[in-house]
Write a protein that holds these residues in place. Structure first.
Motif, PDB file in Angstrom:
ATOM      1  N   ASP A 419       0.829  -1.201   0.000  1.00  0.00           N
ATOM      2  CA  ASP A 419       0.000   0.000   0.000  1.00  0.00           C
ATOM      3  C   ASP A 419       0.869   1.260   0.000  1.00  0.00           C
ATOM      4  O   ASP A 419       2.108   1.181  -0.034  1.00  0.00           O
ATOM      5  CB  ASP A 419      -0.995  -0.014   1.167  1.00  0.00           C
ATOM      6  N   HIS A 425       0.226  -6.593   1.936  1.00  0.00           N
ATOM      7  CA  HIS A 425      -1.035  -7.290   2.161  1.00  0.00           C
ATOM      8  C   HIS A 425      -1.241  -8.309   1.045  1.00  0.00           C
ATOM      9  O   HIS A 425      -1.039  -7.987  -0.128  1.00  0.00           O
ATOM     10  CB  HIS A 425      -2.229  -6.324   2.138  1.00  0.00           C
ATOM     11  N   ALA A 430      -7.166  -7.540   1.257  1.00  0.00           N
ATOM     12  CA  ALA A 430      -7.671  -6.240   0.830  1.00  0.00           C
ATOM     13  C   ALA A 430      -9.120  -6.323   0.377  1.00  0.00           C
ATOM     14  O   ALA A 430      -9.883  -5.363   0.516  1.00  0.00           O
ATOM     15  CB  ALA A 430      -6.804  -5.696  -0.311  1.00  0.00           C
ATOM     16  N   ILE A 464     -10.613  -2.449  -6.315  1.00  0.00           N
ATOM     17  CA  ILE A 464      -9.174  -2.536  -6.068  1.00  0.00           C
ATOM     18  C   ILE A 464      -8.430  -2.142  -7.342  1.00  0.00           C
ATOM     19  O   ILE A 464      -8.646  -2.751  -8.398  1.00  0.00           O
ATOM     20  CB  ILE A 464      -8.744  -3.969  -5.672  1.00  0.00           C
ATOM     21  N   THR A 481      -9.385   1.010  -3.162  1.00  0.00           N
ATOM     22  CA  THR A 481      -8.116   0.669  -2.540  1.00  0.00           C
ATOM     23  C   THR A 481      -7.043   0.583  -3.625  1.00  0.00           C
ATOM     24  O   THR A 481      -7.211  -0.153  -4.604  1.00  0.00           O
ATOM     25  CB  THR A 481      -8.217  -0.670  -1.793  1.00  0.00           C
ATOM     26  N   PHE A 547      -8.299  -3.415   5.999  1.00  0.00           N
ATOM     27  CA  PHE A 547      -7.467  -4.621   6.051  1.00  0.00           C
ATOM     28  C   PHE A 547      -7.639  -5.298   7.398  1.00  0.00           C
ATOM     29  O   PHE A 547      -7.860  -4.655   8.422  1.00  0.00           O
ATOM     30  CB  PHE A 547      -5.993  -4.261   5.846  1.00  0.00           C
TER      31      PHE A 547
END
Length: 548
Positions: A419, A425, A430, A464, A481, A547
């Protein structure tokens, strides 16, 4: 006069083995009212399955138990093939990739695994587990299922559920009451299975002795455990095989005269069968109740975990009003072919592991020697690329759609992503538990936050954006995200294409599309899911995930 106790629930799960426990955790996580029962007093205490793969570990991640499961796992082990005990190694399978976020093959012990899953049930108020409870009979109509269950004291309980899922093993009473036959190969063989502990052998790969006189498989496990499997000859009885003196003779080539700590010894008969039907109205079969797999590929339990994840998210979608009940018809059509493909893989590996004659054993070892001289073939076997991967061409996926080497109906990879703060992650962490809209690549051409069709909001799909490793700046996009694939896992798979990918909760690709084909893709998915939306093109983007 005793009043019959009545219980109402949304899903009744019969059988608290790996399949049933996984399904119950998935349902509990979604706050679906669930009752799981098992006639045993608790989860198993003796070793059974010993191999868990990357796809199953990804499912454990989906229910938040991957870290707990991995504490009792030997990760990333392979297989070495030998001509005989003490003979030469003529072939190796040592997969090293983590396409789905975890090693491809891992050793575990089923009692520890089941106990972890059972403890996981305690996280959910909507979920009740009852052991020493046995299904006596059931009936169903268009509104639900009515089951009569006998508890530990012999009292009868009447359970009313919207759906019943039978995870009750190879001798499934539910399957028998439905009158469903098991069909498939006539293959069967008998093996003596010996489990030990306090083992001091540091070798952590599986050894397979392809000796026509007596094929043997030796599997390492966590916490100094080890399993030996010996193929029994047709004229050997179970009593002869389990005799202590005979057992010592079988183990001597591997353990010498050193004392061996036995945990269990038993004779198994392996079968290759698939149920002719996996669904009758509101009743479903899963795990061994639906398919019986020889152990040579280590996929019997793993196939059951796939069943649980496939059926679980669909039950959740239907019960939460996100999909029509007709979507459940896709369960068998998606899972059956792949389950049978893995059974065939196991049968083929059985030919290698247990050659019928000395000549066949020599031919197999010779073939492996030739394969070792050809790098593409050698890597094909070394990295276990021969394992069939599911590719759904029907069910709840669009039939067409391509992004680089990935197609609709395939499982999406799980890279480790970074990130804006430099924290790493795994992709699924996510996403969370539901659907996701994924975009990989350059966001200047089209952006995932600009998708407007109402289906994405209806499905509560997370958005995402994954940037390639070459991108320097990570933009902040509201409702999205933004992560970066610094390890470069996705680039060789997706190339320079920049489409949108809709991932299902089980991480299979439901659709691949771009801005111009968004409406067409969404309307096709609506038809598959049985969804009718009043305002299909007026939405607000989903909230970015937190998260965990």
């Amino acid at each position: 006069m005793t009043t019959l106790k009545r219980i109402n629930t949304q899903v009744l799960v019969i059988g608290a083995g790996p399949t049933g426990l996984t399904l119950a955790n998935l349902l509990g996580q979604a706050d679906v009212d669930t009752l799981i029962i098992d006639r045993k007093p608790g989860t198993v205490t003796e070793p059974r399955a010993v191999s868990i793969d990357d796809e199953s570990l990804r499912t454990m991640q989906a229910i938040g138990l991957d870290a707990a499961v991995l504490r009792d796992v030997v990760p990333g082990y392979g297989v070495h093939y030998y001509t005989r005990p003490g003979g030469r190694c003529f072939g190796k399978v040592e997969p090293t990739g983590k396409l789905y976020g975890f090693p491809k093959r891992n050793a575990f012990r089923q009692p520890l695994f089941e106990n972890t899953l059972r403890i996981g049930l305690e996280r959910f108020a909507s979920l009740t587990a009852r052991f020493s409870h046995e299904l006596v009979e059931f009936s169903q109509d268009q509104h639900g299922v009515c089951a009569r269950i006998r508890d530990a004291e012999g009292q009868m309980i009447e359970v009313h559920a919207a759906y019943l899922v039978a995870c009750d093993g190879g001798r499934s009473p539910v399957r028998k009451q439905l009158g469903i036959e098991m069909v498939g190969s006539s293959f069967s063989s008998r093996w003596l299975v010996v489990d030990t502990d306090q083992d001091d052998d540091p070798f952590w790969q599986t050894r397979v002795y392809c000796d026509a006189r007596r094929p043997v498989v030796e599997v390492p496990g966590p916490h100094r455990t080890r399993r030996f499997e010996f193929l029994l000859k047709p004229d050997e009885t179970d009593e002869q095989a389990l005799d202590e003196t005979h057992l010592q003779t079988l183990l001597r080539p591997f353990k010498g005269d050193a004392p061996v700590s036995l945990v269990r010894k038993t004779v198994y008969t392996f079968h290759a069968r698939v149920a002719e039907k996996w669904q009758v109205q509101r009743v479903f079969l899963a795990g061994d109740a639906a398919h019986l797999t020889p152990p040579y590929a280590g996929q019997g339990m793993n196939s059951g975990v796939r069943d649980a994840h496939n059926l679980g998210w669909k039950l959740i979608g239907v019960l939460k009003g996100k999909m029509a009940q007709s979507a459940l018809l896709s369960y068998e059509s998606e899972r059956r072919d792949h389950a049978w493909a893995l059974i065939k893989l196991a049968l083929n590996l059985g030919v290698v592991m247990a050659p019928a004659t000395v000549l066949r054993a020599r031919l197999i070892s010779g073939a492996f020697a030739l394969i070792g001289l050809l790098p593409p073939l050698r890597d094909y076997f070394l990295q276990m690329r021969f394992k069939p991967k599911p590719r759904f061409t029907r069910g709840l996926v669009l039939a067409e759609g391509q992004a680089g080497t990935l197609s609709c109906g395939q499982m999406f990879p799980q890279p480790m992503l970074t990130d804006a703060h430099g924290h790493e992650h795994l992709l699924d962490d996510a996403i969370g538990a539901g659907f996701a809209l994924i975009q990989y690549g350059d966001p200047t051409r089209q952006r995932v936050d600009e998708l407007k069709h109402g289906l994405w909001s209806h499905l509560e799909a997370r958005r995402i954006l994954i940037l390639p490793e070459s991108v320097q700046a990570m933009p902040a996009i509201p409702g999205c995200t933004v992560l970066q694939d610094r390890e470069g896992l996705l680039k060789p798979l997706l190339g320079e294409s920049h489409p949108f990918v809709l991932l299902r909760p089980d991480r299979y690709i439901a659709a691949i599309f771009d801005k111009a084909t968004e409406t067409q893709a969404a309307e096709s998915l609506q038809s598959l899911f049985g969804i009718a939306l009043a305002h299909s093109n007026e939405i607000e983007p989903s909230v970015a995930p937190v998260f965990h």
